[in-house]
Scaffold this motif. Sequence first.
Motif, PDB file in Angstrom:
ATOM      1  N   TRP A 339      53.316  59.561  45.266  1.00  0.00           N
ATOM      2  CA  TRP A 339      52.894  60.942  45.523  1.00  0.00           C
ATOM      3  C   TRP A 339      54.096  61.871  45.576  1.00  0.00           C
ATOM      4  CZ3 TRP A 339      47.800  60.657  45.383  1.00  0.00           C
ATOM      5  CH2 TRP A 339      47.099  59.621  46.011  1.00  0.00           C
ATOM      6  N   ASP A 340      53.832  63.163  45.425  1.00  0.00           N
ATOM      7  CA  ASP A 340      54.845  64.167  45.749  1.00  0.00           C
ATOM      8  C   ASP A 340      55.174  64.056  47.237  1.00  0.00           C
ATOM      9  OD1 ASP A 340      54.839  65.187  43.209  1.00  0.00           O
ATOM     10  OD2 ASP A 340      53.444  66.816  43.658  1.00  0.00           O
ATOM     11  N   ASP A 341      56.397  64.419  47.586  1.00  0.00           N
ATOM     12  CA  ASP A 341      56.782  64.432  49.000  1.00  0.00           C
ATOM     13  C   ASP A 341      56.322  65.765  49.581  1.00  0.00           C
ATOM     14  OD1 ASP A 341      57.892  64.195  51.450  1.00  0.00           O
ATOM     15  OD2 ASP A 341      59.970  64.143  50.790  1.00  0.00           O
ATOM     16  N   SER A 342      55.041  65.820  49.982  1.00  0.00           N
ATOM     17  CA  SER A 342      54.449  67.095  50.380  1.00  0.00           C
ATOM     18  C   SER A 342      53.394  66.862  51.463  1.00  0.00           C
ATOM     19  CB  SER A 342      53.790  67.712  49.137  1.00  0.00           C
ATOM     20  OG  SER A 342      52.721  68.554  49.495  1.00  0.00           O
ATOM     21  N   PRO A 343      53.240  67.814  52.392  1.00  0.00           N
ATOM     22  CA  PRO A 343      52.179  67.688  53.411  1.00  0.00           C
ATOM     23  C   PRO A 343      50.786  67.665  52.782  1.00  0.00           C
ATOM     24  CG  PRO A 343      53.678  69.526  53.915  1.00  0.00           C
ATOM     25  CD  PRO A 343      54.061  69.023  52.569  1.00  0.00           C
ATOM     26  N   ALA A 344      50.680  68.165  51.542  1.00  0.00           N
ATOM     27  CA  ALA A 344      49.371  68.185  50.876  1.00  0.00           C
ATOM     28  C   ALA A 344      48.877  66.769  50.548  1.00  0.00           C
ATOM     29  CB  ALA A 344      49.463  69.016  49.590  1.00  0.00           C
ATOM     30  N   VAL A 345      49.753  65.772  50.706  1.00  0.00           N
ATOM     31  CA  VAL A 345      49.371  64.395  50.356  1.00  0.00           C
ATOM     32  C   VAL A 345      48.425  63.785  51.397  1.00  0.00           C
ATOM     33  CG1 VAL A 345      50.354  62.060  50.164  1.00  0.00           C
ATOM     34  CG2 VAL A 345      51.377  63.959  48.896  1.00  0.00           C
ATOM     35  N   GLU A 346      48.588  64.161  52.657  1.00  0.00           N
ATOM     36  CA  GLU A 346      47.839  63.501  53.737  1.00  0.00           C
ATOM     37  C   GLU A 346      46.313  63.490  53.497  1.00  0.00           C
ATOM     38  OE1 GLU A 346      49.300  64.509  57.651  1.00  0.00           O
ATOM     39  OE2 GLU A 346      47.435  63.763  58.525  1.00  0.00           O
ATOM     40  N   PRO A 347      45.698  64.637  53.220  1.00  0.00           N
ATOM     41  CA  PRO A 347      44.240  64.588  52.975  1.00  0.00           C
ATOM     42  C   PRO A 347      43.878  63.832  51.701  1.00  0.00           C
ATOM     43  CG  PRO A 347      45.114  66.830  52.642  1.00  0.00           C
ATOM     44  CD  PRO A 347      46.209  66.021  53.236  1.00  0.00           C
ATOM     45  N   VAL A 348      44.793  63.779  50.749  1.00  0.00           N
ATOM     46  CA  VAL A 348      44.511  63.052  49.506  1.00  0.00           C
ATOM     47  C   VAL A 348      44.505  61.541  49.784  1.00  0.00           C
ATOM     48  CG1 VAL A 348      45.231  62.682  47.117  1.00  0.00           C
ATOM     49  CG2 VAL A 348      45.536  64.934  48.180  1.00  0.00           C
ATOM     50  N   VAL A 349      45.447  61.099  50.619  1.00  0.00           N
ATOM     51  CA  VAL A 349      45.463  59.678  51.012  1.00  0.00           C
ATOM     52  C   VAL A 349      44.142  59.346  51.724  1.00  0.00           C
ATOM     53  CG1 VAL A 349      46.581  57.984  52.526  1.00  0.00           C
ATOM     54  CG2 VAL A 349      47.971  59.509  51.102  1.00  0.00           C
ATOM     55  N   ALA A 350      43.692  60.248  52.588  1.00  0.00           N
ATOM     56  CA  ALA A 350      42.416  60.020  53.292  1.00  0.00           C
ATOM     57  C   ALA A 350      41.261  59.945  52.289  1.00  0.00           C
ATOM     58  CB  ALA A 350      42.180  61.129  54.315  1.00  0.00           C
ATOM     59  N   ALA A 351      41.320  60.754  51.236  1.00  0.00           N
ATOM     60  CA  ALA A 351      40.255  60.734  50.226  1.00  0.00           C
ATOM     61  C   ALA A 351      40.249  59.408  49.460  1.00  0.00           C
ATOM     62  CB  ALA A 351      40.432  61.908  49.254  1.00  0.00           C
ATOM     63  N   VAL A 352      41.439  58.874  49.181  1.00  0.00           N
ATOM     64  CA  VAL A 352      41.491  57.584  48.475  1.00  0.00           C
ATOM     65  C   VAL A 352      41.075  56.454  49.424  1.00  0.00           C
ATOM     66  CG1 VAL A 352      42.900  56.006  47.101  1.00  0.00           C
ATOM     67  CG2 VAL A 352      43.262  58.475  46.908  1.00  0.00           C
ATOM     68  N   ASP A 353      41.509  56.545  50.694  1.00  0.00           N
ATOM     69  CA  ASP A 353      41.008  55.584  51.700  1.00  0.00           C
ATOM     70  C   ASP A 353      39.482  55.527  51.642  1.00  0.00           C
ATOM     71  OD1 ASP A 353      43.285  54.610  53.076  1.00  0.00           O
ATOM     72  OD2 ASP A 353      43.334  56.304  54.453  1.00  0.00           O
ATOM     73  N   ALA A 354      38.868  56.723  51.666  1.00  0.00           N
ATOM     74  CA  ALA A 354      37.392  56.799  51.713  1.00  0.00           C
ATOM     75  C   ALA A 354      36.766  56.289  50.421  1.00  0.00           C
ATOM     76  CB  ALA A 354      36.963  58.243  51.978  1.00  0.00           C
ATOM     77  N   ALA A 355      37.437  56.522  49.290  1.00  0.00           N
ATOM     78  CA  ALA A 355      36.883  56.091  48.002  1.00  0.00           C
ATOM     79  C   ALA A 355      36.914  54.565  47.854  1.00  0.00           C
ATOM     80  CB  ALA A 355      37.669  56.743  46.855  1.00  0.00           C
ATOM     81  N   LEU A 356      37.977  53.940  48.368  1.00  0.00           N
ATOM     82  CA  LEU A 356      38.155  52.499  48.132  1.00  0.00           C
ATOM     83  C   LEU A 356      37.680  51.629  49.295  1.00  0.00           C
ATOM     84  CD1 LEU A 356      41.630  52.475  46.303  1.00  0.00           C
ATOM     85  CD2 LEU A 356      39.341  52.404  45.293  1.00  0.00           C
ATOM     86  N   GLU A 357      37.540  52.226  50.467  1.00  0.00           N
ATOM     87  CA  GLU A 357      37.146  51.442  51.654  1.00  0.00           C
ATOM     88  C   GLU A 357      35.836  50.678  51.451  1.00  0.00           C
ATOM     89  OE1 GLU A 357      35.358  50.273  55.161  1.00  0.00           O
ATOM     90  OE2 GLU A 357      34.598  52.071  54.187  1.00  0.00           O
TER      91      GLU A 357
END
Length: 409
Positions: A339-357
């Motif tokens: 990912w980019d080194d950006s605070p915008a990554v946090e919700p995106v990680v949560a979205a991938v968590d939710a997609a793959l969980e």
Amino acid sequence: MVTSNWAGNVRYSARAVHHPRSIAELQELVAGSERVRAVGTGHSFNRIADTEGDLVSVAGLPARIEIDEAQGCVTVGAGMRFGEVVGPLDAAGLALANMGSLPHISVAGACSTGTHGSGDANRVLGAYARAIEVVGADGALRTVRRGEPDFPGSVIALGALGVVTAVTLDVVPAFGVRQWVHEGLTDLDAVDAALSAAYSVSAFTHWAGAGFEQVWLKVRDGDPVPEPGWLGTTPADGPRHMVRGVDPRHCTPQRGEPGPWHARLPHFRLEFTPSTGDELQSEWFLPRELAGAGLRALDAVRETIAPVLQVCEVRSIAADDTWLSPAAGRDTVAFHFTWDDSPAVEPVVAAVDAALEPLGARPHWAKLSALAPAVVRERWPEFGRWAELVGRHDPAGTFRNAYLAALLD
Ligand SMILES: Cc1cc2nc3c(=O)[nH]c(=O)nc-3n(C[C@H](O)[C@H](O)[C@H](O)COP(=O)(O)OP(=O)(O)OC[C@H]3O[C@@H](n4cnc5c(N)ncnc54)[C@H](O)[C@@H]3O)c2cc1C
């Protein structure tokens, strides 16, 4: 002096950082500390290595590379980087079966977190360990060997069982590898076949176009070489970096140039910055048979992923029987994200968590994910045995940090 991790997103909270020069000095330090944690080369992206107590690096212990050709193994100092181990091993006509994408990481750090490369028949790096030497909470140095009851929980152990001073790894006869990059794998469903096409395969996508822009094939000498036009792809007409706009000279040689195993299995060369350096990383692991389902789940959130993504890599891993391996008990497909080194990554990680969980995803122990500890525990069938092992060896929580407390308490 180690004060933060390689990526710079974690500032360690340790009150002191120690670099013991002898095992005796290390033993005294551990025995006299209420809270202590080992750190390797700091290439993890979360707080796994952090402590508010004493942080200790074993990189300053006397270097050790003891090759036992008859037994098919090598014992190395735990703080040594793979890049320092591979030369002497290759000179002796021997090899490690596989490597991660970079040779810059320490052997103990990689083994402790389930670090892996790719290949249908290749296991995570810690699964090639046959013994470790470890200083426990009481300061005693003990050796844990394959075949002993606690061994399957002792190598990939997240630093929870003590400070590892040496690791004995299985070796194989040295082998040559040639690497090709093919471009334009547009059919998502072809990825499963692509992963099985060579000794080690990585497929890269930016989730911005059709399918995978690049497939990296690491072909062992003597194995069949995929033909030009394979799965509708085209061989790259020059060297490539998997991240757009980054100089490919950071990467190991491509275009079929013959070379030794250690100069082709990693993607990145020891003398250059691996990846881009200005990044965060996450990775999730699914049962191999769910590769297609995983790709479709990610495809459904591609518009969330793409704006903060440098590159996504798909790899395969063979099952093993260590308790905390990302491939514990199941052949595995791995979905890695730079990912980019950006605070915008946090919700995106949560979205991938939710997609793959819902597909049974396991997160990488050393990368970013916000999956709930209860979900994580449930994902590893032997987690309870491992927790019991930790409780037995470290009843006072000497090696406990906030990361482990969240997982274990
Ligand atoms: C550019 C880049 C590429 C990467 N590529 C891959 C990849 O291809 N595959 C993959 O799976 N991961 C990959 N990673 C993640 C990386 O392999 C892990 O973070 C690994 O743990 C790094 O090793 P380290 O020595 O830096 O460990 P650290 O981050 O320093 O420590 C990690 C953990 O290991 C423990 N530890 C370290 N040394 C010891 C010791 N002596 N005794 C006991 N415990 C110890 C620490 O306590 C901590 O819990 C990559 C990371 C980066 C930055």
